[in-house]
Design an enzyme around this catalytic site. Structure first.
Site, PDB file in Angstrom:
ATOM      1  N   LYS A   1       7.182   3.419 -10.192  1.00  0.00           N
ATOM      2  CA  LYS A   1       7.384   2.019 -10.596  1.00  0.00           C
ATOM      3  C   LYS A   1       6.045   1.295 -10.755  1.00  0.00           C
ATOM      4  CE  LYS A   1       8.197  -1.149  -7.305  1.00  0.00           C
ATOM      5  NZ  LYS A   1       7.393  -2.374  -7.228  1.00  0.00           N
TER       6      LYS A   1
ATOM      7  N   ASP B   1       2.938   0.123   1.352  1.00  0.00           N
ATOM      8  CA  ASP B   1       4.312   0.328   0.866  1.00  0.00           C
ATOM      9  C   ASP B   1       5.067   1.366   1.696  1.00  0.00           C
ATOM     10  OD1 ASP B   1       3.656  -1.487  -1.050  1.00  0.00           O
ATOM     11  OD2 ASP B   1       3.562  -0.065  -2.713  1.00  0.00           O
TER      12      ASP B   1
END
Ligand code: EPZ
Length: 419
Positions: A22, A307
């Protein structure tokens, strides 16, 4: 709004096909503003954020369509619109990566502050300071931003105060068609930056040093059509590794071609996973009890990625011993902790430090996904919990994981999506 209903306790076993990244696909889509003709992007994940980027491109005059499962084609006849409406900007954080390319292409851009996961303040001062050095006048007014380079964007020598991923991407994209040479010192080194530069170079850009602290860009006049395959998603890979670990399972994650997992595989090894890479796949096999980790500090690449902080916290919550996590990138990235504690975890947050005391068992609960990675951590925890967990607000998770529930279900998880 949709929710996941998960009955924990099933070991995950089998194959997962890894999605494209992404955080690579989004800036590459933004960069396609600079490319006259077609950008044929394979391995582009099927995610809500990708659709949000496609809506911005369509608004700017490009034709965007998806063929098959994961090829996105952007046909750019030449962008001349310079305004991005607030509604489109607020759909995701990554909309800010349209600023550099629209400026690079049109010497002007009007937009507002972006939306996205609420992880604490997410200013764009580093982006704007760099653009000012490139001859851009910036006017900010009540969240609106108007940028104009009267004499076109100029190459400049820029030293970033922090290696911001988004700022590095915006500067690269503003610089590729600028007048003259640009040098970025203290640039972000994330693999997604390398992927963006590789795409642009394939279109004819002259970018050197991506992946290193100093990046040099020589402006070119035009960028032309190309076909490009987006790199595999390292954060999604780690998410599935965590899911295998917490359930005591065994997964083969395929489609990991060229993915460098060194910066985080070592932590999975310490937690008690056998991890090896062979034939474009990652093989993960969990031991029965998870080991605590004395210290994990999130840092810019090649440090441990922010993340993955929530994603490893889930298995550490049932580890043997106490783990200490330090979140150094975002101010409010512990929103998942309340939900994990409601499931029986024992996690205490002191400013940027989280102390995770491993418990024996997690229990099902009704919880709410707070953000993308925090929501994924809740799913991972639920896979190992006793009883049933209902996670609402799963639209946060859908922003970053393609067919998350379907892949987990196919590997043996009892997970159902309900409206
Ligand atoms: C990118 O966000 C990623 N998003 C994030 O992934 C990721 O967490 C982050 O990089 C760090 O790796 C995308 O790639 C779409 P930054 P970005 O600019 O570019 C401060 C996910 O879960 N900062 O490196 O927004 C900022 O507030 C997401 O997939 C300034 O102060 O990250 C933050 O504390 C979430 N001023 C830190 O730097 C600025 O002008 C890192 O931000 C810019 C940033």
């Amino acid at each position: 709004m949709q929710r996941f209903v998960i009955s924990g306790g099933n070991e995950l076993n089998g194959d997962i096909t890894l999605q494209g990244a992404k955080n690579s696909a989004l800036p590459i889509l933004s960069a396609s503003v600079l490319v006259r003709g077609s950008s044929v992007l394979s391995n582009c994940p099927d995610l809500t954020d990708i659709y949000a980027a496609a809506r911005i491109l369509t608004h700017l005059g490009c034709k965007v369509h998806r063929t098959g499962q994961n090829t996105v084609i952007v046909d750019n006849p030449g962008v001349s619109l310079t305004y991005i409406p607030d509604k489109l900007m607020r759909e995701m954080r990554s909309s800010i990566t349209f600023l550099g390319p629209v400026l690079g292409e049109c010497s002007e851009c009007r937009l507002c502050l972006p939306g996205g996961c609420q992880l604490g303040p997410r200013p764009i001062d580093i982006h704007l300071d760099a653009l000012r050095q490139m001859g851009v006048t910036v006017c900010e007014d009540h969240g609106g931003i108007y940028c104009k380079a009267e004499e076109g964007v100029k190459g400049a020598k820029i030293v970033l105060p922090f290696p911001s991923v988004g700022a590095t991407e915006n500067i690269i994209m503003a610089a590729v068609k600028a007048d003259g040479d640009t040098e970025i010192k203290n640039a972000a080194r994330e693999p997604e930056i390398v992927d963006l530069a590789s795409y642009l170079n394939k279109c004819g850009a002259k970018i050197h040093g991506a992946g290193e602290s100093t990046i040099s860009i020589s402006g070119v006049k035009t960028l032309n059509s190309c076909e490009y395959s987006v790199m595999p998603d390292r954060i999604a890979a780690a998410t599935y590794m965590s899911a295998a670990l917490i359930t005591g399972g065994k997964l083969r994650i395929t489609g990991t071609d060229g993915l460098d997992i060194e910066s985080f595989a070592v932590f999975f090894g310490q937690m008690g996973c056998s991890v090896y890479v062979y034939d474009n796949s990652i093989y993960v096999k969990a031991k029965k009890r998870i080991n605590a980790i004395k210290s994990i500090k999130t840092l810019p690449y090649p440090g441990f990625p922010t993340d993955m902080q929530a994603i490893v916290m889930a298995p550490l919550s049932i580890a043997d011993g106490t783990s200490i996590i330090e979140e150094n990138i975002f101010e409010s990235r512990y929103k998942h902790v309340d939900a994990l504690n409601r499931m029986g975890a024992d996690i205490k947050v002191y400013g940027k430090v989280a102390v995770v005391h491993g418990v024996n068992t997690l229990y099902g609960a009704d919880i709410e996904a707070t953000d993308l990675r925090g929501g994924a951590a809740m799913v991972i925890a639920a896979l190992a919990a006793e009883g049933t967990t209902e996670i609402s607000e799963v639209q946060h998770i859908d922003r970053g994981y393609e067919s998350f529930d379907k892949f987990l279900h196919a590997a043996g998880a009892d997970i159902v999506r309900k409206s």
